[in-house]
Design an enzyme around this catalytic site. Structure first.
Site: not given
Ligand code: ADP
Length: 522
Positions: A318, A283
């Site tokens: 993110c 990720e």
């Protein structure tokens, strides 16, 4: 001993926020900061280890306690002991009810010790203490509870076979999972990796980020207190390039779960299969577009939400909506709203009160972000708000939330993940152009649209290439919603939700032959 005193004081509730710096510092001074790796439910003897380069706290520049770096021999030991524990069934063969109790108790202890964990994280990576304790710690505990509840509900499948065979497929834990985590949501990131992996019966070797190792180490100690058998959760401290990489490549590691930058994610994908094929979940970063489109009935709320999301955690998230795409006729209003609310987005001392914004993770990031902003203005971007370091606490690392209009779509600011509180604004005339601009990125983590025009919302949703799509509300924080990206943002695997649990198992097909065989010669 002193940590235990602190925990007893907090058994019922963590301290929500501090009224003054002295109160915070009194707690920080009482803490026993973990300084060495945790293997086999014990602190590793640091006698033979080197210390890692000392770090300055981004809050005020103080030197943080030294950390002793694990080496390859320690990784070998942690992995081989975890593997033995796995094969003996020390964890996976406990009854589901017992494992569930351990994970639930881990959540209880995390909450009980949230004050000390969050004081460590605040000083290590600069996020406001109040946010850490009220959001990160709460969500991390929730994550352990959520996955704990699935432990006794794992089921297999009966497979129709021909009359002479009975078959079924069962889920089996993968073995030893290497978890590599970043520093931006220290406790939550650990929980997202550990909770499903442990719930599925795996043993784990965790390599936390250099910047936020203290809380990870202390949490592992609490996990032992919660009843996790020795060698089921090990934490090896060290640099990513040496200890992290060696762990990822290790032939006795069965799977790798990573969160971090795209650059490192690519390295991890490459190196994981060096000595053995293994599943890898990465990720990574993002450069996520939020589109404010015609029919956005509450423009003020939409703009406030985008700003809150991109400036929150000092932009070190993110899936921050760092590219704002605006339908051209709405641009002036959007700009007015942004300028109007800019006074509410200011970095503050993260130790006291309940500020929205604290420090960046490091002093280096202040210079890096400032250089990106300067390059963009040199290339013709207009500075709407912010655009410079902020003087909040002497010696600290702070940057003003910053918004730039007229950003060049192929310039560094539009294409690179800034990982700081910087919003780039673009304008478009047609929905197709908005979708094309949204997709003009190597990242594909998240994308969002604000409009009451359902047809446009669905066309945007279908057109954007992203692992997470948000309509009229950025982010879906619920633990049951899987999260993960495509492209350079991830390999399509997910954290959170049932998808994250599924990836922690291998499936095994079993068949029984029911045909009676003729007796053989005696
Ligand atoms: P950031 O740039 O946000 O610090 P990184 O991707 O560098 O993110 O780091 C995320 C995590 O990956 C950290 O725990 C770091 O130590 C680790 N890491 C960095 N390089 C490697 C590598 N080559 N192999 C494995 N882990 C690594």
């Amino acid at each position: 001993m002193r940590n235990q005193t602190l925990a007893r004081k907090e058994e019922s509730q963590a301290i929500d926020s501090f009224d003054d710096v002295a109160q915070f510092e009194a707690i920080a001074e009482q803490l026993v900061w973990p300084q060495t790796s945790w293997v086999g439910n014990a602190w590793v003897d640091c006698g033979t280890q080197q210390t890692m380069p000392l770090r300055r706290s981004p809050v005020d520049g103080r030197i943080l306690p030294a950390l002793f770096e694990g080496d390859m021999a320690l990784v070998d030991d942690a992995v081989s002991q975890a593997r033995s524990a796995f094969h003996r069934g020390d964890w996976a063969h406990l009854s589901p009810a017992s494992r569930k109790q351990v994970l639930l108790q881990m959540a209880v202890l995390l909450e009980a010790h949230a004050t000390e964990l969050c004081v460590m994280d605040c000083l290590s990576m600069g996020k406001p203490y109040a946010r850490l304790v009220q959001q990160d710690a709460v969500k991390a505990a929730e994550c352990f509870r959520w996955f704990a509840e699935w432990i006794d509900k794992v089921q297999g499948e009966y497979v129709p076979a021909n009359g002479e065979r009975i078959g079924w497929v069962e889920k089996t834990p993968l073995g030893v999972v290497a978890a590599i985590t970043p520093w931006n949501y220290p406790l939550e990131n650990i929980a997202w990796k550990l909770a499903p992996a442990l719930a599925a019966g795996n043993c784990v070797v965790l390599k936390p980020a250099e910047q936020s190792s203290y809380s990870a180490l202390r949490f592992a100690q609490l996990a032992a207190q919660a009843g996790l058998p020795a060698h089921v959760l090990n934490v090896v401290v060290g640099s990513g390039e040496t200890v992290g990489q060696y762990l990822v490549e290790h032939p006795d590691v069965s799977a790798v779960f990573f969160t971090g930058s795209s650059r490192t994610g690519r390295t991890v994908c490459n190196s994981a299969s060096r000595h053995r094929i293994k599943p890898v979940s990465v990720e990574c970063g993002g450069k996520s577009p939020a589109l404010i489109w015609h029919g956005c009935s509450n423009l003020q709320e939409a703009v406030e939400e985008v700003c809150g999301r991109v400036f929150g955690n000092a932009g070190q998230t993110c899936n921050a909506p760092s590219r704002l795409i605006v339908a051209r006729p709405l641009l002036d209003q959007v700009r007015q709203i942004i300028v109007g609310i800019s006074g509410t987005h200011v970095p503050c001392d993260p130790r006291v009160g309940r500020p929205q914004h604290g420090a960046l993770c490091s002093h280096f990031d202040v210079e890096r972000i400032d250089a990106l902003v300067r390059t963009a203005t040199d290339e013709g971007a207009e500075l709407w708000v912010g655009g410079s370091p902020a003087d909040v606490v002497p010696g600290g690392a702070y940057y003003l939330p910053t918004v730039l209009g007229n950003v060049a779509p192929h310039g560094a600011l539009a294409q690179q993940e800034v990982f700081g509180p910087v919003l780039s604004v673009f304008t478009v005339d047609h929905l197709d152009d908005a979708i094309a601009l949204a997709n003009d990125s190597r990242y594909a983590l998240a994308a969002g649209i604000y409009t009451d025009h359902l047809g446009d919302a669905l066309a945007f949703q279908r057109g954007v290439y992203a692992g997470n799509v948000y309509i009229n509300g950025w982010g879906m924080d619920d633990i049951s919603v899987p999260f993960g990206g495509l492209g350079d943002s991830g390999n399509g695997t997910k954290d959170k939700g049932l998808r994250a649990f599924e990836k922690c198992f291998a499936s095994r097909s079993i068949t029984i032959c029911t045909k009676r065989r003729a007796p053989g010669p005696t």
